[in-house]
Design a protein around this motif. Structure first.
Motif, short mmCIF file in Angstrom:
data_model
loop_
_atom_site.label_atom_id
_atom_site.label_comp_id
_atom_site.label_asym_id
_atom_site.label_seq_id
_atom_site.Cartn_x
_atom_site.Cartn_y
_atom_site.Cartn_z
N LEU A 205 16.07 56.41 32.29
CA LEU A 205 15.46 56.32 30.84
C LEU A 205 16.48 56.46 29.75
CD1 LEU A 205 11.86 57.72 31.29
CD2 LEU A 205 12.45 55.42 31.31
N ALA A 206 17.39 57.49 29.19
CA ALA A 206 18.49 57.61 28.54
C ALA A 206 19.56 56.39 28.90
CB ALA A 206 19.00 58.80 28.84
N GLN A 207 19.36 55.90 30.60
CA GLN A 207 20.68 55.32 30.19
C GLN A 207 20.44 53.57 29.61
OE1 GLN A 207 22.02 54.49 34.42
NE2 GLN A 207 21.73 56.88 34.87
N ILE A 208 18.85 53.32 30.05
CA ILE A 208 18.39 52.25 29.61
C ILE A 208 18.15 52.10 28.29
CG2 ILE A 208 15.87 52.79 29.84
CD1 ILE A 208 17.33 49.51 30.60
N VAL B 2 19.77 49.12 26.04
CA VAL B 2 19.77 48.22 25.19
C VAL B 2 20.01 47.88 23.84
CG1 VAL B 2 16.87 47.62 24.16
CG2 VAL B 2 17.48 48.29 26.77
N ARG B 3 19.85 49.42 23.52
CA ARG B 3 20.18 49.08 21.84
C ARG B 3 21.67 48.84 22.05
NH1 ARG B 3 18.48 54.41 18.53
NH2 ARG B 3 20.67 53.90 17.95
N ARG B 4 22.60 48.82 22.39
CA ARG B 4 24.16 48.62 22.00
C ARG B 4 23.49 47.64 22.55
NH1 ARG B 4 27.59 46.40 21.33
NH2 ARG B 4 29.26 46.28 22.23
N ALA B 5 22.96 46.33 23.51
CA ALA B 5 22.36 45.27 23.33
C ALA B 5 21.82 44.17 22.03
CB ALA B 5 21.69 45.03 24.82
N ARG C 70 19.88 44.03 40.20
CA ARG C 70 20.62 44.00 40.97
C ARG C 70 21.81 44.55 39.01
NH1 ARG C 70 23.75 39.34 38.56
NH2 ARG C 70 25.65 40.04 39.86
N LEU C 71 20.65 44.43 38.19
CA LEU C 71 20.30 44.90 36.96
C LEU C 71 20.05 46.08 36.46
CD1 LEU C 71 20.06 41.45 34.57
CD2 LEU C 71 21.66 42.18 35.38
N ALA C 72 19.74 46.94 37.16
CA ALA C 72 19.63 48.13 37.14
C ALA C 72 20.90 48.94 35.96
CB ALA C 72 20.06 48.51 38.74
N PRO C 73 20.31 50.41 35.37
CA PRO C 73 21.13 50.12 34.50
C PRO C 73 22.32 51.16 34.89
CG PRO C 73 19.45 51.03 33.69
CD PRO C 73 19.53 50.62 35.43
N ALA D 278 7.85 50.79 31.04
CA ALA D 278 7.74 50.30 31.30
C ALA D 278 8.84 49.11 31.00
CB ALA D 278 6.30 49.88 30.13
N LEU D 279 9.62 49.40 30.30
CA LEU D 279 10.81 48.14 30.22
C LEU D 279 11.25 48.39 31.52
CD1 LEU D 279 13.18 46.46 29.27
CD2 LEU D 279 13.84 48.06 28.09
N LEU D 280 11.88 49.71 31.86
CA LEU D 280 12.80 49.52 32.96
C LEU D 280 11.52 49.02 34.38
CD1 LEU D 280 15.42 51.09 34.06
CD2 LEU D 280 14.03 52.99 33.75
N GLU D 281 10.42 49.85 34.81
CA GLU D 281 10.10 48.69 35.78
C GLU D 281 10.00 47.26 35.69
OE1 GLU D 281 8.09 49.13 38.65
OE2 GLU D 281 9.01 50.65 37.96
#
Length: 925
Positions: free
Chosen positions: A821-824, A828-831, A796-799, A785-788
């Motif tokens: 999903l693994a990318q995002i 997010v953990r980093r951000a 332009r902010l695609a993972p 849901a977050l990714l969508e």
């Protein structure tokens, strides 16, 4: 001489148009409905007064024409009620007859309405439909526009979301009887596949009779033909070409039995005009600066291919200037116009009446994984930037561009040249060699893992854009030398090679060799080479659209197996491509194609192409006259003879003089008076003046042909270049684009701002930012849901793009996971500060798993048995991909293959649920 009234002039033009379209025009006194299949009766009496024309087909009254004067064209909308009244009037001898086909016409403008359409709407047509056409329409149970309103819903099977969206919206647009529609879809997203799917559905469900697939180069036509032959519809196991006849035109013959016709616009124009085609014009895009801003080419009625011949026209690469110069070719047909492009501009939107049925940008396609993004590697050299100087009395080498014949000459004056003159009038081999060396040495940094089984670096498939044919030859020679390879390693792909260019292109696309291809323009646009991973620009580009099309050659995605076929050292799928900018193309000023300039500068080749294609305006003829006069001074006796052989004895100076005289007002005046037998006191009309001027221009331009253009270009290529072997070039910068760090920082900042702005309304972000104790609740569904939301709001902010930004700014060498999903999750953990540097989530899970196991053992808890440990490792790997484990997941692969939930309960007993909760919590830390 009898002067006709405006009404009589309009009727005479209408009579002629009807006769051209196959109608027999009669008055009431000579009425004979059996005289032919289609009869147009003037002044047919009705109870509302005489109608201007009654149309009869096979003895049946079917239509009406309301005729108006030429100067009343702007009032045709206002007379619709009048023509509709005649259409429902009682006809003498025939009684009450509903006339289905209603026309309003002036002889210059013709409007047509079919009253059986769902919402009858008048539309302008080039000329009246033929009697056979109306007879066929009378037999059909429904009109085409009626059939378009109940096309069945398209099923998503086998289609990308962007393709499903485009086709669905297009069919809605057609059902609403909107005459033009634009499909904007990023390069590599499947525009042609989308178009073929639409065409298949139009043929099957709307019973369309004939569709034109229009291209502007022979190469694109061949590529489209191949895709039609490969296409298998979702509701039939047979190929498209087994169901319908597809023909690509290679001559002036147009088969009547083909449902799909593929044709270049150049050939279509020549067919309409009934003139021979110089096939060389089909090999390059008709987009030269000289013809961009010119008025549409004149087209006249052609009974062999009447306006109603095509019901639909699909215009590939419609962003190009073809609808400027060639507009009448497109508007000749009474067709729905469907445009395909990746790079529209304002003219594109205007031509298609702002009816954009699909907008799928490159950024969105990258976000969806349909295409790949790119990074920029910059190579700057001293001579590329600043040029050079050759001193007077220097002994220099001179070389003919075409023959490569060399001679030596001592300069009588110094030569200062700019970087923009390189590889045109001056060639500095050291500059080319320095760029190629920097490119070669930078490749291991661009592709750090590209090593084959023997430990050797494998050059990725690379396309180099050269300025000219001779420049391409220089590049090829130096590439082979600097890479220490043979002929197969690097090849030229242009129309001017001895080998079959299609064969070389196929090898570049499908085989190991060549690794590097050099082109000028043949595969700069529209050509699909998925394994391309590197684009090297050694030429500048001023058109924004053309540049984006060239960049699009590298955007196509490719899975691991497909990439390994030609690049067996590649590990995994194609995830990006590298744009190597050795000329400053990324930063050079770009303009929209076709922008107007007060003092445009056109090449002689462009001007000749314009004239060959029918442009006759004063500016072009005057400019070309000057070019011919200057070029004539370069010709030797043999070249002058070759020119005369092609022009019927005229020299270039003769042609220059003829072109200049076309617009001599005194000569036009005298010729017009003689042609129309006018006395000195009679005024010349603008129509008469234009007719004579047209004749003069046609006569002056007749010797200017494609073969003459080819000859002059060959002569130009033989002109000498000065070789600068004195100034040795040096690299001033070779590395990632110096603006890249700034761009990455902006991307990361924008990404983090977006996350912050949604921390309270997206569950996953609420947990990451404010409620870390709920981390075990983060599931595939919450991350999806977050990714969508991210991709919908900020493609332009695609993972795929943000990953590279974080990796570079964190200075870490981490491979981007294949799954988004693994990318995002990692991003997010980093951000959010959970990780102090970018770390693939699978690595985080493995590290947390080790900590959890160690903590349990250190706390004197019962150690897990080897069998239990194996189950926990399966859970670990599942969480690394799916983020969370539910008990129901144990019924699926890989757990069900080991006994499922029952087996885990057998191993862990009543502790099973607590162990699952504990491992979910620990691994999400």
């Amino acid at each position: 001489m009898t002067t006709l009234t405006p009404e009589q002039q309009a009727r005479r033009r209408i009579d002629r148009q009807l006769e051209e379209a196959g109608w027999i025009v009669q008055s009431m006194s000579e009425l004979n409905p059996a005289a032919g299949r289609g009869v147009a009766v003037r002044e047919y009496p009705t109870d509302s007064g005489p109608m201007d024309y009654l149309l009869m087909v096979d003895h049946q009254a079917v239509g009406v024409i309301e005729a108006k004067r030429d100067d009343e064209g702007h009032r045709l909308n206002a007379v619709e009620l009048q023509s509709a009244r005649y259409a429902t009037s009682s006809l003498k001898h025939l009684g009450q007859v509903a006339l289905r086909f209603v026309h309003e016409a002036t002889g210059e403008i013709t409007r047509y309405t079919d009253s059986r359409d769902p919402k009858p709407r008048a539309r302008e047509v080039f000329q009246f439909p033929r009697p056979d056409t109306l007879a066929q329409r009378l037999k059909e149970p429904e009109t085409l526009r009626a059939r378009l309103t109940h096309v069945p819903t398209l099923q998503p099977h086998g289609l990308r979301d962007c393709q499903l969206h485009a086709i669905t919206n297009l069919e809605q647009s057609l059902g609403e009887n909107r005459p033009r529609a634009l499909i904007q879809m990023a390069t590599g997203a499947g525009k042609t596949f989308t178009a073929i799917t639409s065409i298949y559905r139009l043929l099957k469900f709307s019973q369309a009779k004939r569709v034109l697939f229009l291209v502007d180069t022979k190469n694109l036509g061949e590529q489209a033909e191949g895709e039609f032959h490969q296409y298998i519809p979702q509701d039939d196991n047979r190929k498209f070409t087994e169901l319908y006849t597809v023909r690509r035109l290679t001559s002036s013959h147009i088969p009547d039995d083909a449902q799909v016709i593929i044709c270049t616009i150049q050939r279509l124009y020549s067919i309409l005009k009934g003139e021979p085609l110089d096939e060389a014009t089909e090999e390059t895009v008709p987009d030269g600066a000289a013809i961009l801003r010119k008025p549409p080419l004149p087209v006249i009625y052609n009974a062999r291919i009447p306006p109603e011949f095509f019901e639909f026209m699909v215009i590939d690469e419609c962003h190009r200037s073809i609808y400027n110069l060639w507009r009448q070719v497109l508007e000749y047909f009474d067709s729905f116009l469907i445009g395909l492009t990746a790079t529209p501009d304002n003219r594109t939107y205007g031509f298609f009446q702002q009816n954009v049925v699909s907008e799928y940008t490159l950024e969105q396609s990258v976000a969806d994984g349909v295409n790949v993004d790119h990074r920029v590697w910059r190579i700057d050299t001293e001579i590329t930037q600043a040029g050079g100087r050759l001193e007077a009395e220097e002994l220099v080498e001179k070389r003919e561009r075409l023959s490569r014949k060399k001679r030596w000459e001592q300069l009588d004056q110094e030569i200062d040249y700019q970087g923009t003159q390189l590889d045109r009038s001056v060639v500095n081999p050291s500059q080319i060699r320095t760029v190629i060396q920097a490119f070669r040495d930078g490749l291991p940094q661009m592709f750090p893992d590209r090593v084959d089984d023997d430990g050797a670096f494998q050059v990725p498939k690379t396309l180099i854009f050269a300025k000219t044919d001779s420049h391409a030859d220089d590049i090829i020679r130096i590439v082979r030398e600097e890479f220490g390879e043979g002929n197969e390693f690097c090849k030229k792909i242009t129309y001017r090679i001895d080998e079959d260019p299609k064969s070389v292109l196929a090898s570049f696309r499908n085989d190991y060799h060549p690794r590097i291809a050099v082109t000028v323009d043949m595969i700069a646009t529209g050509t699909d080479v998925k394994p391309l991973e590197c684009l090297l620009f050694m030429r500048d580009v001023k058109s924004r659209n053309y540049y984006m099309q060239m960049v699009g050659r590298g955007t196509r995605s490719l899975d691991a197996d497909g990439l390994a076929v030609v690049s067996n050292a590649a590990r995994g799928p194609k995830q990006e491509f590298i744009l190597v900018d050795a000329i400053g193309v990324k930063d050079s000023q770009k303009k929209e194609t076709g922008s107007l300039e007060k003092t445009p500068s056109y090449s002689q080749k462009d001007l000749m192409n314009a004239v060959t294609m029918g442009v006759r305006d004063e500016e072009v003829l005057s400019s070309l006259s000057g070019r011919f006069a200057r070029f004539a001074k370069r010709l030797d006796a043999e070249q002058q003879r070759q020119v005369k052989d092609l022009t019927g004895g005229a020299s270039l100076n003769d042609l220059a003089g003829q072109l200049l005289k076309v617009d001599d007002p005194d000569a036009i005046d005298a010729q017009t008076r003689k042609h129309f037998n006018l006395t000195p006191n009679e005024t010349i009309t603008s129509t008469q003046w234009d007719e004579v001027r047209k004749q003069r221009a046609q006569q002056a331009c007749a010797p200017i042909t494609g073969p003459l253009n080819t000859l002059l270009e060959d002569i130009r290529e033989r002109q000498e270049q000065t070789l600068d072997t004195v100034n040795i070039d040096t690299v001033t910068h070779s590395g990632w684009d110096r603006d890249l760090d700034t761009q990455r920082a902006h991307l990361r900042q924008e990404f983090e701002q977006w996350l912050q702005s949604h921390r309270d309304d997206i569950t996953a972000l609420t947990i990451y930012y404010a409620q870390p104790q709920r981390r075990a609740e983060i599931t595939q569904q919450t991350i999806a849901a977050l990714l969508e939301s991210l991709k919908q709001e900020r493609p332009r902010l695609a993972p795929v793009r943000i990953w590279d930004a974080y990796a570079a700014l964190d200075d870490v060498q981490v491979k981007r996971p294949e799954q988004e999903l693994a990318q995002i999750v990692a991003l997010v953990r980093r951000a959010c500060g959970w990780d102090d540097k970018l770390t693939p989530y699978a690595d985080t899970v493995r590290a947390n798993f080790k900590k959890w196991i160690f903590a349990r053992h250190a706390g004197n808890q019962t150690k897990f048995s080897p069998e239990q440990q194996a189950w926990l490792e399966m859970i670990r790997d599942h969480i690394a991909v799916c983020l969370h484990l539910e008990v129901d997941d144990l019924d699926y692969i890989p757990f069900n293959e080991e006994g499922g939930a029952g087996k885990m309960y057998q191993l862990f007993g009543d502790e099973m649920d607590r162990v699952i909760d504990e491992i979910n919590d620990a691994l999400a830390a």
